[in-house]
Design a protein around this motif. Structure first.
Motif, PDB file in Angstrom:
ATOM      1  N   VAL A 116      22.291  63.299 -23.660  1.00  0.00           N
ATOM      2  CA  VAL A 116      22.368  64.283 -22.560  1.00  0.00           C
ATOM      3  C   VAL A 116      20.994  64.918 -22.367  1.00  0.00           C
ATOM      4  N   PRO A 117      20.429  64.809 -21.154  1.00  0.00           N
ATOM      5  CA  PRO A 117      19.080  65.355 -20.950  1.00  0.00           C
ATOM      6  C   PRO A 117      19.068  66.886 -21.006  1.00  0.00           C
ATOM      7  N   ALA A 118      17.905  67.454 -21.358  1.00  0.00           N
ATOM      8  CA  ALA A 118      17.755  68.910 -21.350  1.00  0.00           C
ATOM      9  C   ALA A 118      18.073  69.410 -19.946  1.00  0.00           C
ATOM     10  N   GLY A 119      18.778  70.528 -19.859  1.00  0.00           N
ATOM     11  CA  GLY A 119      19.109  71.086 -18.538  1.00  0.00           C
ATOM     12  C   GLY A 119      20.446  70.593 -18.009  1.00  0.00           C
ATOM     13  N   VAL A 120      21.062  69.602 -18.673  1.00  0.00           N
ATOM     14  CA  VAL A 120      22.403  69.131 -18.280  1.00  0.00           C
ATOM     15  C   VAL A 120      23.395  69.662 -19.309  1.00  0.00           C
ATOM     16  N   HIS A 121      24.537  70.184 -18.838  1.00  0.00           N
ATOM     17  CA  HIS A 121      25.539  70.770 -19.734  1.00  0.00           C
ATOM     18  C   HIS A 121      26.650  69.770 -20.010  1.00  0.00           C
ATOM     19  N   PHE A 122      26.933  69.561 -21.286  1.00  0.00           N
ATOM     20  CA  PHE A 122      27.904  68.543 -21.688  1.00  0.00           C
ATOM     21  C   PHE A 122      29.209  69.216 -22.121  1.00  0.00           C
ATOM     22  N   VAL A 123      30.293  68.946 -21.372  1.00  0.00           N
ATOM     23  CA  VAL A 123      31.592  69.577 -21.665  1.00  0.00           C
ATOM     24  C   VAL A 123      32.666  68.491 -21.786  1.00  0.00           C
TER      25      VAL A 123
END
Ligand code: NAP
Length: 296
Positions: A116-123
């Motif tokens: 998951v790239p920085a700045g993307v939120h993983f839920v």
């Protein structure tokens, strides 16, 4: 008053039973997505999605599908998630949410989390809703109504992103709960993965019997066997991936089940009527309590 859509552009990677149900529910609800983009593996499924009119746009390339999306949901079998995440990571918008619907959660966090790239939120999420049917025709808008959706956000996940995913599922009619991923995998191993393993196995056992007996099994299939065949009709790729990605919890529950089945076998062998009746009575009680809480 109609609600403003939660997401400007929602991208679904995979459009079978679950993906196409999200697409239909999002359409029916109005308050979910301003624009809906769908990607799937085959041209056939993409063409069918167009025919069904359940997306605004289809994209054959997952990287193109996620471009400019403020929410992306992985809706393919869990074994494909690492490759999908790798393909889309460089193309995801800053601030976007990446979620999924996979039936296993520790493996998804293991496979997708590091990509998951920085700045993307993983839920990560898992709707506890389904049928034995698969593919884009199998979905329906009310699949998630009155069903639980479990969220398993890793520690430190942005609260606002979790709230958006909670809202998404609530707007599609689900009840939402947050759960620790390892706990999720153990609970699902017993309530879902083991029952499927038993159903696939018992159908295989019946099929292995001699020709004459097999004909009788099918011809005289009473409700018990028929119910197993319904569960066993589920998608092979999806379930292969679930078993391989919840290995430890599934094997633990299978070992416990095997012990209990052996105890039942002993009771049958020694004519322990009280033991047998007690176990059957417990099963009946569990069924009744599921009916009472509307989860039957
Ligand atoms: P499904 O009906 O078999 O659909 C799977 C979809 O994934 C298809 O559209 C397929 O595309 C696509 N796909 C497969 N490999 C892909 C890849 N490499 N890249 C992009 N798309 C790919 O399966 P489902 O029942 O919707 O299950 C989807 C997910 O939901 C799984 O992770 C499963 O664990 C989870 N889930 C399932 C249930 C259930 O009861 N079925 C319940 C809750 C959660 P093609 O059609 O082009 O092959």
């Amino acid at each position: 008053m109609t609600q403003a859509p939660l997401f400007r552009r929602l991208a679904l990677l995979g459009c079978g039973l679950i993906g196409s149900s999200i697409a239909r529910a999002a359409r029916a609800q109005g308050g979910v997505a301003g624009e809906l983009v769908v990607n799937a593996r085959s041209a056939k499924t993409l063409a069918r999605v167009v025919e069904l009119g359940i997306a605004d746009r289809v994209e054959a390339d997952p990287a193109a599908a996620v471009q400019g999306a403020d929410c992306v949901i992985l809706c393919a079998p869990v074994g494909t998630y690492a490759a999908l995440a790798e393909a889309i990571a460089p193309h995801m918008a800053d601030g976007a949410i990446l979620s999924d619907v996979g039936s296993t959660k520790q493996s998804v966090i293991r496979d997708v989390g590091p990509l998951v790239p920085a700045g993307v939120h993983f839920v990560p999420a898992h709707p506890l809703a389904g049928t034995e049917y698969s593919g884009p025709d199998a979905g329906f808008a009310t699949l998630f109504e009155g069903r639980w959706c479990l969220l398993t956000p890793p520690a430190g996940t942005d609260d606002d992103a979790v709230e958006h995913i909670r809202q998404l599922w609530q707007r599609m009619g689900s009840m939402v709960s947050v759960m620790e991923p390892a706990h999720h995998d153990r609970v699902l191993a017993i309530v879902s993965h083991l029952p499927h393993l038993i159903a696939f196995t018992i159908c295989g056992t019946a099929d292995d019997l001699a020709d004459e007996t097999r004909q009788q099994v099918l011809q005289f299939a009473a409700s018990g066997f028929r119910d197993f065949t319904r569960i066993a009709a589920s998608d092979p790729e999806m379930w292969r991936d679930v078993f391989l990605n919840n290995r430890e919890a599934l094997l633990e529950m299978l070992a416990r089940f095997t012990e209990d089945a052996q105890a039942m076998a002993r009771a049958v062998r020694w004519g322990d009527a009280a033991y047998i009746e007690d176990k059957i009575g417990r099963g009946r009680k569990i069924r009744r309590s599921l009916i009472e809480i509307n989860q039957a």
